[in-house]
Design a protein around this motif. Structure first.
Motif, PDB file in Angstrom:
ATOM      1  N   LEU B  81       2.342   2.119 -24.004  1.00 25.74           N
ATOM      2  CA  LEU B  81       2.625   1.890 -22.592  1.00 25.74           C
ATOM      3  C   LEU B  81       3.150   0.470 -22.408  1.00 25.74           C
ATOM      4  N   PRO B  82       4.142   0.299 -21.535  1.00 21.44           N
ATOM      5  CA  PRO B  82       4.649  -1.060 -21.312  1.00 21.44           C
ATOM      6  C   PRO B  82       3.670  -1.859 -20.442  1.00 21.44           C
ATOM      7  N   ASP B  83       3.946  -3.138 -20.258  1.00 19.53           N
ATOM      8  CA  ASP B  83       3.091  -3.955 -19.390  1.00 19.53           C
ATOM      9  C   ASP B  83       3.349  -3.609 -17.919  1.00 19.53           C
ATOM     10  N   VAL B  84       4.641  -3.552 -17.589  1.00 16.75           N
ATOM     11  CA  VAL B  84       5.039  -3.253 -16.211  1.00 16.75           C
ATOM     12  C   VAL B  84       5.806  -1.945 -16.232  1.00 16.75           C
ATOM     13  N   MET B  85       5.530  -1.074 -15.259  1.00 22.10           N
ATOM     14  CA  MET B  85       6.328   0.153 -15.205  1.00 22.10           C
ATOM     15  C   MET B  85       6.735   0.489 -13.781  1.00 22.10           C
ATOM     16  N   GLU B  86       7.953   0.987 -13.672  1.00 21.67           N
ATOM     17  CA  GLU B  86       8.424   1.493 -12.397  1.00 21.67           C
ATOM     18  C   GLU B  86       7.899   2.914 -12.305  1.00 21.67           C
ATOM     19  N   LEU B  87       7.386   3.284 -11.146  1.00 19.20           N
ATOM     20  CA  LEU B  87       6.856   4.642 -11.013  1.00 19.20           C
ATOM     21  C   LEU B  87       7.202   5.200  -9.651  1.00 19.20           C
ATOM     22  N   ASP B  88       7.334   6.516  -9.591  1.00 24.75           N
ATOM     23  CA  ASP B  88       7.619   7.164  -8.324  1.00 24.75           C
ATOM     24  C   ASP B  88       6.298   7.253  -7.558  1.00 24.75           C
ATOM     25  N   ALA B  89       6.283   6.735  -6.331  1.00 18.53           N
ATOM     26  CA  ALA B  89       5.039   6.574  -5.577  1.00 18.53           C
ATOM     27  C   ALA B  89       4.107   7.796  -5.575  1.00 18.53           C
ATOM     28  N   PRO B  90       4.607   9.020  -5.359  1.00 17.52           N
ATOM     29  CA  PRO B  90       3.663  10.142  -5.316  1.00 17.52           C
ATOM     30  C   PRO B  90       2.951  10.425  -6.635  1.00 17.52           C
ATOM     31  N   PHE B  91       3.450   9.876  -7.732  1.00 16.17           N
ATOM     32  CA  PHE B  91       2.794  10.078  -9.029  1.00 16.17           C
ATOM     33  C   PHE B  91       1.685   9.054  -9.271  1.00 16.17           C
ATOM     34  N   LYS B 105      -3.685  -6.234  -6.926  1.00 15.34           N
ATOM     35  CA  LYS B 105      -3.890  -7.327  -5.962  1.00 15.34           C
ATOM     36  C   LYS B 105      -4.180  -8.678  -6.613  1.00 15.34           C
ATOM     37  N   PRO B 106      -5.087  -8.732  -7.609  1.00 13.42           N
ATOM     38  CA  PRO B 106      -5.375 -10.056  -8.188  1.00 13.42           C
ATOM     39  C   PRO B 106      -4.218 -10.640  -8.997  1.00 13.42           C
ATOM     40  N   LEU B 107      -3.205  -9.808  -9.267  1.00  6.51           N
ATOM     41  CA  LEU B 107      -2.132 -10.243 -10.157  1.00  6.51           C
ATOM     42  C   LEU B 107      -0.854 -10.636  -9.422  1.00  6.51           C
ATOM     43  N   ILE B 108      -0.746 -10.234  -8.171  1.00  7.06           N
ATOM     44  CA  ILE B 108       0.483 -10.488  -7.404  1.00  7.06           C
ATOM     45  C   ILE B 108       0.259 -11.646  -6.432  1.00  7.06           C
ATOM     46  N   GLU B 109       1.310 -12.427  -6.235  1.00  5.35           N
ATOM     47  CA  GLU B 109       1.180 -13.584  -5.334  1.00  5.35           C
ATOM     48  C   GLU B 109       0.826 -13.127  -3.913  1.00  5.35           C
ATOM     49  N   GLN B 110      -0.097 -13.864  -3.291  1.00  6.86           N
ATOM     50  CA  GLN B 110      -0.660 -13.476  -2.002  1.00  6.86           C
ATOM     51  C   GLN B 110       0.407 -13.315  -0.918  1.00  6.86           C
ATOM     52  N   ASP B 111       1.413 -14.206  -0.922  1.00  7.15           N
ATOM     53  CA  ASP B 111       2.421 -14.102   0.150  1.00  7.15           C
ATOM     54  C   ASP B 111       3.198 -12.791   0.072  1.00  7.15           C
ATOM     55  N   ILE B 112       3.315 -12.223  -1.110  1.00  8.51           N
ATOM     56  CA  ILE B 112       3.990 -10.918  -1.228  1.00  8.51           C
ATOM     57  C   ILE B 112       3.088  -9.821  -0.663  1.00  8.51           C
ATOM     58  N   LEU B 113       1.814  -9.902  -0.994  1.00  6.11           N
ATOM     59  CA  LEU B 113       0.869  -8.892  -0.492  1.00  6.11           C
ATOM     60  C   LEU B 113       0.839  -8.921   1.038  1.00  6.11           C
ATOM     61  N   ASP B 114       0.860 -10.137   1.606  1.00  2.00           N
ATOM     62  CA  ASP B 114       0.835 -10.264   3.065  1.00  2.00           C
ATOM     63  C   ASP B 114       2.123  -9.769   3.702  1.00  2.00           C
ATOM     64  N   ASP B 115       3.173  -9.731   2.891  1.00  3.44           N
ATOM     65  CA  ASP B 115       4.511  -9.384   3.374  1.00  3.44           C
ATOM     66  C   ASP B 115       4.751  -7.864   3.390  1.00  3.44           C
ATOM     67  N   HIS B 316      -1.302  -8.928 -21.220  1.00  2.00           N
ATOM     68  CA  HIS B 316      -1.030 -10.141 -20.434  1.00  2.00           C
ATOM     69  C   HIS B 316      -0.761  -9.762 -18.979  1.00  2.00           C
ATOM     70  N   PRO B 317      -1.764  -9.172 -18.313  1.00  2.00           N
ATOM     71  CA  PRO B 317      -1.521  -8.706 -16.940  1.00  2.00           C
ATOM     72  C   PRO B 317      -1.138  -9.836 -15.989  1.00  2.00           C
ATOM     73  N   ASP B 318      -1.665 -11.047 -16.251  1.00  2.00           N
ATOM     74  CA  ASP B 318      -1.325 -12.172 -15.363  1.00  2.00           C
ATOM     75  C   ASP B 318       0.170 -12.494 -15.439  1.00  2.00           C
ATOM     76  N   ILE B 319       0.718 -12.461 -16.665  1.00  2.00           N
ATOM     77  CA  ILE B 319       2.156 -12.755 -16.810  1.00  2.00           C
ATOM     78  C   ILE B 319       2.982 -11.583 -16.252  1.00  2.00           C
ATOM     79  N   LYS B 322       3.089 -12.046 -12.692  1.00  2.00           N
ATOM     80  CA  LYS B 322       3.988 -13.154 -12.376  1.00  2.00           C
ATOM     81  C   LYS B 322       5.444 -12.674 -12.363  1.00  2.00           C
ATOM     82  N   PHE B 323       5.764 -11.785 -13.332  1.00  2.00           N
ATOM     83  CA  PHE B 323       7.128 -11.261 -13.397  1.00  2.00           C
ATOM     84  C   PHE B 323       7.430 -10.398 -12.167  1.00  2.00           C
TER      85      PHE B 323
END
Lengths: 297, 430
Positions: B81-91, B105-115, B316-319, B322-323
């Motif tokens: 499995l890759p670190d990051v994957m694009e997925l279709d929302a209903p799946f 949530k703990p891995l994404i920058e807060q301003d994006i979550l608020d956005d 490396h979920p933190d990195i 970050k990506f």
């Protein structure tokens, strides 16, 4: 003089000749129609690849405009034929050529050797082995594809050229084709060489292999087409563009929302050329192998 | 000779150093789909991220849209499995239930979550633990496009917003009238050309069922029998089958985009937000964007699109986070998305998208998100639900018995759920 000859021809014979002539005309017309039906999609593909507007291609489909291009351009080819960048289709094409050459090259050696041993080898249980080979042929590739993925990933082979070549080199169908061809050759050939002190490998390499050009040509073409069109397997076992073939690259043109017909058509034309060249190179022996097998029944 | 040897040694040492540096880099694998434009955009984003983070290498793994699920299955089975994957929302529910995704949530920058818009949060949230597992720049919707010339020719009422959408009677009446207008080959393009290998049928036609008063599955009991084959669903699909039988719908064999193809042979289009840019370029002022019709007691529209999640396999979920944060803020990525008429999933992106703001040509699509959008069933059995439903619709459009096809699909869905013991803890939700 000729009028005299014709006038002496019995009426029935003349009628028969006329019927034969009509029949030939109808046959030729039928062949022409069939040829047109077969060639027209390819011609449409070529014409579409020379159009620079994907919406125009779509609009033209289903009408005679699909077979005509007023302002031909090679821009689609220039775009898909590049060798660098994110969408380096030229590079994917090279990858496909490497996979094709290695699979067919290794396949001819392995399958012909196996076929020869099954036909003329002195191993015990050859008949049983032949039955197993034939039985293996009926197993569909799809049913073993996932276990195979696990195997190659455990072997650390993913994302390589090797993983796209090795699993498809040995094939029950091609072993059987070679077996059939070698088994039909006269026994005396083998016996004479054996009496001269030639080893089994020497008999295979120096006598039987040079005689098997039709079989080699048939297997080359069939195997080449198979290797060239592999789609699901490379998707499953390659991660990056390092060893990815052109068939996978063309799939990028078929997105979720839109299809890039212009570039897909150009890439398809490029994809067709090597396999067409392979067919033309081996065509003579390929046809003769079919004619031969038909005559031999 | 000595000099040459020295140069060779130096070159080897330099190469060794470079290789050593490359080996020391953290590699983040990102699996995605998309057309050439998106592939190129992701590649550029990765390069910019690598430039900003020289100790990280981004390895992009492309999987064709049609074979994405097969590629995903292979990655799971081979433990790649890759670190990051694009997925279709209903799946998403299926992937989280299977343990492939981790809370983001703990891995994404807060301003994006608020956005994030409400709909974006909804598409990335797992209903059991209410945790966010994926985030995207975009969301999606389907609207009813119309050709102004044809609509004027039949004197059709043009709705101003979601609240005055066409009723079923109006819609069918207009289809009938449009079928007689000169130049109209087909009254409507429902994009049957997308086929059954994509999510289109469930995504776009599911809301017709919901608007008609039923659903793909009961969202409390998680039973399809009695819901998917209920009278309102049978009636809705019978209605669609009639459109097909009358020759009102662009056939699958004619491909897609007949609404804005040369000569504009289709008068209406039941199409995704993504066709707007191309349709507007072809039709200029003749394009009219309307809300989806009301086929029953309420309006309904789809939402959800391809979003980004971080897998549990990531070392490396933190990195990886970050990506994802870097990508969602990347200007060029946003510019490309906007040019592609992407539907906003972040408020800042919406503010920067005049297409969807009040008074914008696609404002009605954005209005649907808050008023009529209904997510596809957020259940681990969704792959079975969509596959069964799409098969049934295909059969119905090809002349099959509506009730029989829907009953068979409903039974297939319930069988899948039973075979998985109700997908606990979903079975406790009843």
């Amino acid at each position: 003089m000729s009028d005299l000859v014709l006038s002496t021809t019995p009426l029935e014979v003349e009628r028969e000749r006329s019927a034969v002539g009509t029949l030939r005309l109808v046959q030729t017309a039928c062949i022409l129609v069939i040829a047109l039906v077969i060639i027209s999609p390819l011609f449409m593909l070529l014409v579409a690849s020379l159009k620079d507007d994907r919406f125009q291609i779509l609009a033209d489909m289903g009408s005679f405009r699909a077979f005509w291009v007023s302002n031909p351009t090679l821009s689609n080819f220039a775009e898909v034929g590049n060798l660098s960048g994110e969408l380096a289709y030229g590079r994917y094409l090279l990858n496909s050529l490497i996979i094709l050459a290695c699979t067919v090259g290794a396949g001819l050696i392995v399958n012909s050797m196996a076929g020869f041993v099954l036909a003329w080898g002195s191993l015990r249980g050859r008949a049983l082995m032949l039955s197993v080979v034939i039985a293996l042929y009926v197993i569909p590739q799809e049913s073993i594809i996932m276990p195979l993925v696990i195997m190659v990933s455990r072997a650390g082979m993913t994302d390589t050229f090797t993983v796209q070549i090795v699993p498809w080199v040995a094939s029950p169908l091609y072993i059987f084709l070679f077996y059939q061809f070698f088994a039909q050759l006269p026994k005396e050939l083998f016996e004479a060489a054996e009496m001269d002190g030639a080893s089994v490998f020497r008999i295979y390499r120096s006598i039987f292999l040079p005689l098997s050009l039709p079989a080699l040509a048939t297997v080359s073409i069939l195997m080449g087409i198979e290797a060239w069109n592999q789609y699901l397997w490379p998707i499953l076992v390659t991660q990056t563009d390092y060893a990815r073939p052109i068939a996978v690259a063309i799939a990028t043109f078929f997105g979720q929302d839109s299809i890039y017909w212009d570039r897909a058509m150009a890439a398809s034309v490029l994809m067709m050329i090597p396999i067409l060249a392979l067919y033309l190179a081996f065509q003579r022996w390929f046809v003769s192998s079919f004619v031969g097998s038909a005559v031999k029944g | 000779m000595g000099n040459r040897l020295l140069s060779l040694l130096e070159a080897s040492a330099a190469l060794g150093l470079l290789m050593g540096q490359a080996e020391a880099n953290t590699v983040i694998q990102v699996m995605h789909q998309g057309d050439p434009g998106w592939v190129s955009t992701y590649g550029d984003v990765a390069k910019r991220f690598e430039a900003a983070n020289p100790d990280v290498d981004i390895e992009l793994i492309y999987a064709p849209h049609d074979a994405y699920n097969e590629k995903f299955s292979a990655a799971v089975m081979s433990k790649q499995l890759p670190d990051v994957m694009e997925l279709d929302a209903p799946f998403l529910a299926n992937y989280v239930w299977s343990g492939y995704l981790q809370p983001i949530k703990p891995l994404i920058e807060q301003d994006i979550l608020d956005d994030m818009t409400e709909s974006n949060v909804a598409q990335g949230t797992y209903p059991i633990d209410k945790e966010l597992y994926a985030v995207g720049l975009t969301d999606s919707s389907v609207v009813l496009y119309g050709n102004r010339k044809y609509l004027e020719a039949i004197g059709a009422r043009i709705p101003k917003g979601v609240d005055d959408a066409w009723t079923r009677e109006e819609f069918e009446g207009y289809l009938d009238k449009l079928s007689k207008v000169e130049g109209v080959k087909w009254p409507i393009d429902t994009f049957r050309g997308y086929g059954i290998k994509t999510e289109w049928i469930t995504y776009a036609y599911g809301p017709i069922l919901q608007s008609a008063g039923c659903d793909l599955i009961d969202r409390k009991s998680w039973k399809a029998v009695g819901t998917l084959d209920s009278d309102p669903c049978v009636d809705a699909l019978t209605m669609m089958q009639r459109w097909v039988n009358k020759g009102w719908v662009v056939p699958q064999s004619s491909g897609t985009n007949q609404f804005f193809a040369e000569g504009h042979p289709a008068a209406l289009a039941f199409g995704g937000h993504w066709i707007y840019a191309e349709a507007a370029a072809s039709m200029k002022d003749d394009i009219v964007v309307m809300p989806l019709p009301k086929f029953g007691p309420k309006g309904a529209s789809p939402n959800g699109t391809w979003i980004w999640g971080i897998t549990t396999a990531s070392e490396h979920p933190d990195i990886a986070g970050k990506f994802v944060s870097f990508m969602l803020k990347d200007k060029q990525y946003r510019d490309y998305a906007r040019e592609d008429s992407a539907y906003p999933g972040l408020k800042s992106f919406a503010a920067d998208s005049p297409l969807y703001s009040t008074g914008g040509p696609m404002a009605v699509a954005f209005e649907q998100a808050s008023k009529t959008a209904i997510a596809r069933p957020p259940h681990p059995a969704y792959p079975a639900i969509t596959s069964a439903f799409m098969g049934a619709v295909d059969e119905i459009f090809n002349g099959g018995d509506v009730k029989a096809a829907l009953s068979a699909a409903a039974e297939k869905i319930d069988e899948d759920i039973e075979e998985n013991d109700g997908y606990p803890p979903f079975d406790e939700q009843q």
